[in-house]
Design an enzyme around this catalytic site. Structure first.
Site, PDB file in Angstrom:
ATOM      1  CG  ASP A  53      -0.379  -0.131   2.519  1.00 48.75           C
ATOM      2  OD1 ASP A  53       0.869  -0.225   2.610  1.00 48.75           O
ATOM      3  OD2 ASP A  53      -1.129  -0.139   3.518  1.00 48.75           O
ATOM      4  CB  SER A  54       4.583   1.726  -0.090  1.00 48.56           C
ATOM      5  OG  SER A  54       4.818   0.534  -0.817  1.00 48.56           O
ATOM      6  CG  ASP A  92       0.382  -4.099   2.069  1.00 50.69           C
ATOM      7  OD1 ASP A  92       0.489  -4.968   2.948  1.00 50.69           O
ATOM      8  OD2 ASP A  92       1.264  -3.241   1.849  1.00 50.69           O
ATOM      9  CE  LYS A 122       3.160  -6.159   3.692  1.00 45.33           C
ATOM     10  NZ  LYS A 122       2.750  -4.986   4.504  1.00 45.33           N
ATOM     11  CD  GLU A 124       0.253  -1.571   8.074  1.00 41.22           C
ATOM     12  OE1 GLU A 124      -0.171  -0.817   8.975  1.00 41.22           O
ATOM     13  OE2 GLU A 124       0.828  -1.139   7.054  1.00 41.22           O
ATOM     14  CD  GLU A 191       7.629  -0.343   7.580  1.00 42.62           C
ATOM     15  OE1 GLU A 191       6.668  -1.049   7.234  1.00 42.62           O
ATOM     16  OE2 GLU A 191       7.824   0.806   7.145  1.00 42.62           O
TER      17      GLU A 191
HETATM   18  O1  KIV Z   1       3.554  -1.155   1.616  1.00 36.05           O
HETATM   19  C1  KIV Z   1       4.746  -1.535   1.652  1.00 36.05           C
HETATM   20  O2  KIV Z   1       5.562  -1.207   0.779  1.00 36.05           O
HETATM   21  C2  KIV Z   1       5.169  -2.365   2.765  1.00 36.05           C
HETATM   22  C3  KIV Z   1       6.626  -2.629   2.913  1.00 36.05           C
HETATM   23  C4  KIV Z   1       7.275  -1.432   3.493  1.00 36.05           C
HETATM   24  C5  KIV Z   1       6.907  -3.830   3.700  1.00 36.05           C
HETATM   25  O3  KIV Z   1       4.365  -2.794   3.533  1.00 36.05           O
END
Ligand code: KIV
Length: 273
Positions: A53-54, A92, A122, A124, A191
């Site tokens: 989600d980055s 994510d 994934k 959190e 992280e």
């Molecule tokens: O969204 C992302 O890029 C991440 C990584 C920093 C692990 O969750």
């Protein structure tokens, strides 16, 4: 007469990631959000590609990961999946699409898997997301955990500084990591936490632990592609190693193109029909 066969590429599975940890082979993971880059990254031998989600930051220009929607994540993931032949593709679940209930988490995961063709999701959090992790896993969708600095909670933390330096937070992190493993997660991202704590988590868990800013004693590393390629040249955390200066290279190439167009040297005789 030569017979051309489609080259068989063996896809990485969650099972293979486990075997890699078992034999001490480090796992390489990188983010990607679009077809062209995913194709290059996959071809270069990446084990896991994370549609993180980055994307909210590096693709959409948002300050945080919070605004990105499930539809936008599915759009990115669909483009990545089309390009990838070998890597395991993890997506994510974005903020606001799993925190409400385990039913919501399951529906979001099913949309990701069905519409994008990705291989895992994934999310959190630790004990707070236990029910959701179990529900998603019960539908046969592999889940990766994410502890330590969890950017979807940035407004709770207040800063992007190193997490779990204090004993209380460190011991909750270790408990959460064990819980996620017990639930059945196939892997865990840690992280921005102290290297000693990350080492302890990796040693205490059977499943692979992938670090970003978590030191060398984990089972693999993940970075954001734009950061490691030097596209986002203003972001300079200590853990980031830059493998290229694409910002500089692209700026140079574009400057040259602008100059050629202005000077009427592009296109030339050979570049026209
Ligand atoms: O969204 C992302 O890029 C991440 C990584 C920093 C692990 O969750």
């Amino acid at each position: 007469m030569s017979v051309h066969r489609k080259q068989e590429v063996k896809r990485i599975t969650t099972h293979q990631l486990q075997e890699m940890k078992n034999r001490g082979e480090k796992i390489a993971m990188l983010t990607a959000y679009d077809y062209s880059m995913a194709r290059i990254i996959d071809g270069a031998g990446m084990d896991v590609i994370l549609v993180g989600d980055s994307a909210s930051n590096v693709m959409a220009g948002n300050e945080t990961t919070l605004p990105i929607t499930l539809d936008q994540m599915i759009y990115h993931a669909t483009s990545v999946v089309k390009a990838v032949k070998r890597a395991l593709v993890v997506v994510d679940i974005p903020f606001g699409y799993y925190q409400g209930s385990s039913g919501e988490a399951l529906r979001s995961s099913i949309r990701i898997m069905k519409e994008s063709g990705a291989h895992a999701v994934k999310m959190e959090g630790g004990s707070e997301v236990k029910d959701s992790v179990l529900r998603i896993l019960s539908a046969g969708v592999p889940v990766m955990g994410h502890l330590g600095l969890t950017p979807q909670s940035i407004y709770k933390f207040g800063t992007y500084s190193v997490r779990a330096r204090e004993e209380g937070e460190a011991s909750k992190l270790l408990d959460d990591a064990k819980l996620l493993e017990e639930c059945g997660c196939f892997g865990l991202v840690l992280e921005k936490i102290p290297a000693e704590l990350a080492k302890k988590v990796s040693q205490n868990l059977k499943i692979p632990v992938i670090g970003i800013g978590a030191g060398p004693d984990v089972d693999g590393q993940v970075l954001v592609m734009q950061d490691m390629l030097g596209i986002t040249n203003e972001f300079k955390p200590r853990f980031l190693r830059r493998y290229a200066d694409l910002h500089g290279m692209i700026t140079g190439a574009v400057n040259k193109y602008v100059g050629d167009v202005k000077a009427k040297s592009f296109p030339n005789e050979e570049e026209k029909y």
